[in-house]
Design a protein around this motif. Structure first.
Motif, mmCIF file in Angstrom:
data_model
loop_
_atom_site.group_PDB
_atom_site.id
_atom_site.type_symbol
_atom_site.label_atom_id
_atom_site.label_comp_id
_atom_site.label_asym_id
_atom_site.label_seq_id
_atom_site.Cartn_x
_atom_site.Cartn_y
_atom_site.Cartn_z
ATOM 1 N N UNK A 273 29.630 -50.044 -41.662
ATOM 2 C CA UNK A 273 29.108 -49.861 -43.021
ATOM 3 C C UNK A 273 30.165 -49.203 -43.899
ATOM 4 N N UNK A 274 30.575 -49.897 -44.953
ATOM 5 C CA UNK A 274 31.559 -49.357 -45.892
ATOM 6 C C UNK A 274 30.861 -48.986 -47.189
ATOM 7 N N UNK A 275 31.166 -47.800 -47.698
ATOM 8 C CA UNK A 275 30.550 -47.312 -48.932
ATOM 9 C C UNK A 275 31.620 -47.011 -49.973
ATOM 10 N N UNK A 276 31.406 -47.498 -51.168
ATOM 11 C CA UNK A 276 32.255 -47.188 -52.318
ATOM 12 C C UNK A 276 31.573 -46.105 -53.141
ATOM 13 N N UNK A 277 32.314 -45.064 -53.456
ATOM 14 C CA UNK A 277 31.795 -43.963 -54.280
ATOM 15 C C UNK A 277 32.566 -43.932 -55.595
ATOM 16 N N UNK A 324 36.127 -44.044 -50.586
ATOM 17 C CA UNK A 324 35.650 -45.004 -49.600
ATOM 18 C C UNK A 324 35.260 -44.246 -48.346
ATOM 19 N N UNK A 325 34.147 -44.638 -47.740
ATOM 20 C CA UNK A 325 33.745 -44.026 -46.482
ATOM 21 C C UNK A 325 33.200 -45.090 -45.546
ATOM 22 N N UNK A 326 33.384 -44.855 -44.266
ATOM 23 C CA UNK A 326 32.902 -45.770 -43.239
ATOM 24 C C UNK A 326 31.887 -45.037 -42.368
ATOM 25 N N UNK A 327 30.752 -45.675 -42.130
ATOM 26 C CA UNK A 327 29.706 -45.098 -41.293
ATOM 27 C C UNK A 327 29.208 -46.157 -40.316
ATOM 28 N N UNK A 328 28.102 -45.851 -39.628
ATOM 29 C CA UNK A 328 27.617 -46.748 -38.571
ATOM 30 C C UNK A 328 28.748 -46.963 -37.565
ATOM 31 N N UNK A 329 29.259 -45.836 -37.053
ATOM 32 C CA UNK A 329 30.484 -45.824 -36.264
ATOM 33 C C UNK A 329 30.249 -46.218 -34.811
ATOM 34 N N UNK A 330 31.341 -46.482 -34.120
ATOM 35 C CA UNK A 330 31.273 -46.875 -32.709
ATOM 36 C C UNK A 330 31.216 -45.641 -31.808
ATOM 37 N N UNK A 331 30.281 -44.759 -32.105
ATOM 38 C CA UNK A 331 30.095 -43.545 -31.313
ATOM 39 C C UNK A 331 28.653 -43.466 -30.867
ATOM 40 N N UNK A 332 28.424 -42.866 -29.736
ATOM 41 C CA UNK A 332 27.087 -42.702 -29.210
ATOM 42 C C UNK A 332 26.791 -41.221 -29.079
#
Length: 348
Positions: A273-277, A324-332
């Motif tokens: 998920x990429x977010x533009x602020x 710009x921010x990235x979420x929904x990362x590949x971490x558990x």
């Protein structure tokens, strides 16, 4: 920690001690942290630098040194781990510690907090404040009571009394907008809030209503998560002059995309998920996100989506900040085993 960034600067540069100091700033920036000398004039973090200077004409701005703050933060966390493995960092300057079972076998939570604070001062040179109680919410609220360089315990037998008299703006999770709304509803302290039913609060505040209903009764079941997983990675820039030109915007989105890729690659992190602020000249803010099935991989992917998000913006106004921010990362997220709190408390 007490005014952490500013305190580090005053520790490293003795000429700044006792001065009204703000970390961050610049003519078009914002305050990242303010010393207690500056706070007396109403200077606060996240305040526009121009307003901060108006409130405190003698304010000194210094550029942030995040590598140094991280270095100091790591020194402090090493101290924490001498007492418990259940440490949940919230940021460089704050953490939750579950000391139900502590390595030093210190019976009193107050004595334990005092010892940790003394070690931070002796070994690092900075002051810290602590809040002690039976859950994270109460400990967080308590940590602000006797700042700076103090601590506060909310004893299990005094929780109801404490929360009933607590001003509503002091409740963790209740910000300025919600405070104003509650005031219009004649909710000024915990006792007023407690008069509202769960149904009323849910109707008035949506999902947050259940949170308010529980915490005013001292109920908060969040565990201290020792392996707290980062949920997003972000980069942003505040501009010295407002941007109006599309080419400038495109260039900056490309730069931010490259910065984001570099930051992610250092940590081997991917996200979907990429977010533009966007923050406009009038300080209004707009965010828009796009989620895809596959992980974003490289800066070109970020840039392509960022341009799409930019082109779908509803307002065509001058820009003072892009992010710009990235979420929904590949971490558990790893779950911690819950234990019932049994460490003794004392009044302090």
């Amino acid at each position: 920690m007490d005014a952490f960034y500013a305190s580090v600067e005053q520790m490293d540069f003795p000429e700044l001690r006792g001065k009204a100091l703000a970390v961050g700033g610049g003519e078009r920036g914002v305050v990242a942290a303010a010393s207690y000398e500056a706070r007396k004039f109403g200077v606060r973090s996240a305040m526009p630098s121009k307003l901060a200077k108006e409130k405190c004409p003698q304010l000194i701005f210094v550029k942030p040194r995040f590598a140094r703050y991280k270095e100091i933060s790591q020194q402090i966390r090493k101290i924490f781990y001498d007492y418990t493995d259940l440490v949940e960092p919230l940021s460089l300057d704050e953490a939750y510690l579950d000391v139900t079972e502590n390595k030093k076998n210190i019976d009193s939570a107050n004595d334990l907090a005092r010892e940790i604070r003394k070690r931070i001062f002796d070994e690092v040179g900075l002051t810290a404040s602590a809040g002690i109680s039976i859950n994270k919410f109460l400990a967080k609220v308590a940590s602000d009571i006797n700042k700076p360089n103090g601590q506060k315990t909310i004893h299990p037998t005094k929780i109801a009394e404490f929360l009933d008299s607590l001003p509503i703006e002091k409740f963790y999770g209740i910000g300025r907008v919600t405070t104003n709304k509650m005031h219009t509803l004649h909710i000024f302290n915990g006792a007023n809030l407690k008069q509202k039913t769960l149904e009323e609060l849910t109707h008035l505040f949506g999902k947050s209503g259940a949170y308010y209903y529980n915490v005013v009764r001292g109920i908060h079941n969040g565990e201290v998560k020792a392996n707290r997983i980062q949920k997003s990675v972000a980069v942003e820039r505040t501009f010295s002059e407002d941007l109006n030109d599309d080419k400038q915007i495109n260039d900056w989105l490309q730069t931010l995309s490259s910065d984001l890729e570099e930051r992610l690659s250092r940590r081997n992190i991917l996200g979907k998920s990429l977010t533009l602020k966007i923050k406009y000249k009038d300080f209004s803010q707009y965010t828009r996100s796009k989620t895809q099935e596959d992980f974003y991989q490289i800066s070109a992917d970020f840039y392509k989506t960022a341009i799409q998000l930019w082109q779908s913006r509803p307002y065509d106004k001058a820009i003072r900040l892009l992010g710009l921010s990235l979420s929904n990362l590949n971490t558990e997220e790893k779950k911690q085993v819950s234990v019932q709190l049994k460490i003794p408390f004392e009044e302090y």
